[in-house]
Design an enzyme around this catalytic site. Structure first.
Site: not given
Length: 576
Positions: A321, A325
């Site tokens: 994640y 990102k």
């Protein structure tokens, strides 16, 4: 008098009350209808107003039930107005003035954060133009159905419904335009005629689409978190009247030790503590994700999840994640051109502090699985450093910061890139020791009930410093609590096998969870939020009341004991 003062004071209704007073009266009335099932918590409030005055009537405590005994109280926080610096921001930023009349596109519109954003926009500024809400759906009809079910009929919007009464649905359907689409597709999946309309009228784009699973499949995470923002940016570049492109990221993308500044992240940038000489080649990572997906289609999910974690850790990030990102931000920084961009980096977003419903939350956020396992008595110990800060921010403060930053930079529409941390670790840190202590206080006062109808007893959390220590400890605790050690109590071999299987499953779940959470439980970074503080100095007193951004006012014991966990139990566990 400013437009904000007018909104708060000069809109008398038929009874002579202002719209400000009407809002709080209706808000309190609606909140009193939400049932909860547990007794009130005795956890005392910290007197945050001792040096000035008592809380204003608009922010007095209220219970979320219809009356009588035996219901958990979700307490509204105290009035923070004493905390305002009245020497600054006399004229204000002009937040309401900017928001009024603008047209918006919001991606990830049915997500936790975006729904709170939409609610706040419509409640504080009913004079907004259109809000185009991007919803993953096969067609416009399906998107419209999701809009009704997940937004218009959501409990989150009850205060807004109370304000508009019978005209509520008419108002919502006039303001919210469902858009079937997907940031994972080219042109974000929008039909050409609707994309052309958006390009003509939209003034502000808010990209809140994200896949937040720490160990998501690499191809899925790359497509959503890395490539997705660029697809939305491509649409932004076509908008003829665009004031601002606002992207929601995460604070956990640029470093994990020391004070972490609110700086953009550049193409190829490494984590600050990364000693490897290998820079991130985003094109290579995207190609790897796609090629690996094609090569491992038969058994893709476990392999693709493992690949994501392996690539993240190779480059210094803790999970898929954060890594994907970070790459998404890198591309935005590189490709934005003359588009005015604001990047909002929240830390761990949890339930609402105050608006529109204290404690409102949707789904299991980061710390909530830990809270739930602990409250069930299944997690007596945890892999964590009790002296580490866990950086938490309530969702309504994130939304308020978004709106204030939107007004500040959208007003001028300069082709700049501005980054804001919405975080608490510098301004108002809470240590993991205190987090678990307050969680323990809550469940000792208002325990969960097991299937037999008995109160679940919990003990103070035991902090463990290594995965091997946690594994040994939790294994022995699970066996002991299951009764497997008492042979006479369970002569049935089939029953013993079922319980053993259940214990092994629980142990596997807990071990997986602590491995994913380990980097955050030993985190030594502190997120600088100086730019948010600078924004606050520009705000008028009225703006600070309507758009509270100051995490420094939060009493963490009050928030965890009397707002967050009761809210989690009410809105997610449905009153358990």
């Amino acid at each position: 008098m400013t437009a904000l003062q007018t909104a708060l004071v000069l809109r008398p209704n038929s009874n002579g009350s202002s719209s400000f007073h009407k809002y709080y009266r209706i808000r309190k009335y609606n909140l009193n209808e939400t049932p909860l099932l547990k007794p009130p918590l005795p956890c005392p409030k910290k007197n945050m107003l001792a040096t000035t005055r008592t809380a204003a009537a608009a922010y007095k405590d209220y219970s979320l039930h219809e009356g009588g005994s035996g219901a958990t109280t979700i307490r509204a926080p105290p009035d923070p107005s004493h905390h305002f610096d009245k020497l600054h921001g006399a004229g204000g930023i002009g937040v309401l003035e900017f928001l009024r009349g603008k047209n918006y596109l919001v991606t990830g519109a049915t997500g936790f954060l975006a729904k709170v954003l939409i609610e706040k926009l419509l409640r504080t500024t009913p004079e907004v133009g259109k809000i185009y809400v991007l919803i993953r759906a096969k067609d416009q009809q399906a998107a419209a159905e999701r809009l009704r079910n997940e937004i218009i009929d959501s409990e989150l919007f009850k205060s807004l419904e109370g304000l508009h009464g019978k005209s509520y649905k008419t108002f919502m359907l006039a303001k919210l335009i469902p858009v079937a689409g997907n940031v994972c597709e080219s042109d974000i999946g929008i039909k050409s005629n609707l994309a052309a309309e958006i390009a003509q009228v939209v003034n502000v784009i808010v990209n809140s689409s994200a896949n937040t699973t720490f160990d998501e499949r690499y191809d899925v995470a790359v497509n959503t978190n890395t490539r997705g923002p660029c697809r939305v940016l491509a649409l932004a570049k076509k908008c003829k009247n665009l004031c601002l492109f606002l992207h929601v990221s995460t604070a956990y993308i640029t470093g994990e030790s020391g004070i972490i500044p609110e700086n953009p992240i550049q193409i190829g940038q490494k984590m600050r503590n990364q000693v490897s000489q290998n820079e991130v080649d985003i094109e290579a990572e995207v190609n790897l994700a796609l090629q690996s997906k094609e090569a491992s289609e038969v058994a893709s999910t476990p392999l693709m999840k493992a690949l994501g974690l392996q690539r993240a850790k190779k480059h210094g990030w803790n999970n898929t994640y954060a890594f994907t990102k970070a790459m998404g931000e890198m591309l935005l920084t590189n490709q934005r051109g003359n588009v005015p961009v604001v990047i909002i980096r929240p830390s761990v977003i949890e339930s609402a502090y105050k608006e529109p419903l204290p404690g409102w939350i949707e789904g299991n956020r980061m710390m909530d699985p830990v809270i739930l396992f602990y409250g069930k008595g299944q997690l007596p110990g945890f892999l964590a450093n009790p002296k580490a800060a866990i950086d938490i921010v309530p969702v309504d403060m994130v939304v308020n910061t978004i709106l204030v930053a939107m007004a500040k930079h959208g007003r001028d529409a300069k082709p700049e890139l501005n980054v804001y941390h919405v975080a608490s670790s510098v301004s108002n840190p809470i240590l993991l020791y205190d987090f678990f202590k307050y969680t323990c206080d809550h469940f000792k006062s208002s325990p969960l009930i097991d299937r037999a109808g008995k109160k679940i007893r919990i003990t103070d959390i035991k902090f463990l410093s290594s995965l091997s220590d946690f594994s040994s400890y939790i294994s022995s605790e699970i066996i002991e609590r299951s009764g497997l050690m008492d042979d006479q109590a369970m002569p049935d071999e089939k029953l013993i096998e079922r319980i053993k299987t259940k214990c092994e499953k629980l142990e596997t779940i807990l071990l997986h969870m602590v491995q994913l959470y380990e980097p955050y439980m030993f985190y030594t970074g502190w997120f600088d939020n100086g730019k948010v503080k600078a924004l606050m100095k520009l705000m008028s007193v009225e703006e600070k009341m309507l758009f509270e951004c100051d995490v420094g006012i939060i009493d963490w014991k009050e928030y965890i004991c009397n707002i967050h966990i009761p809210g989690f139990r009410n809105y997610v566990l449905k009153g358990k």
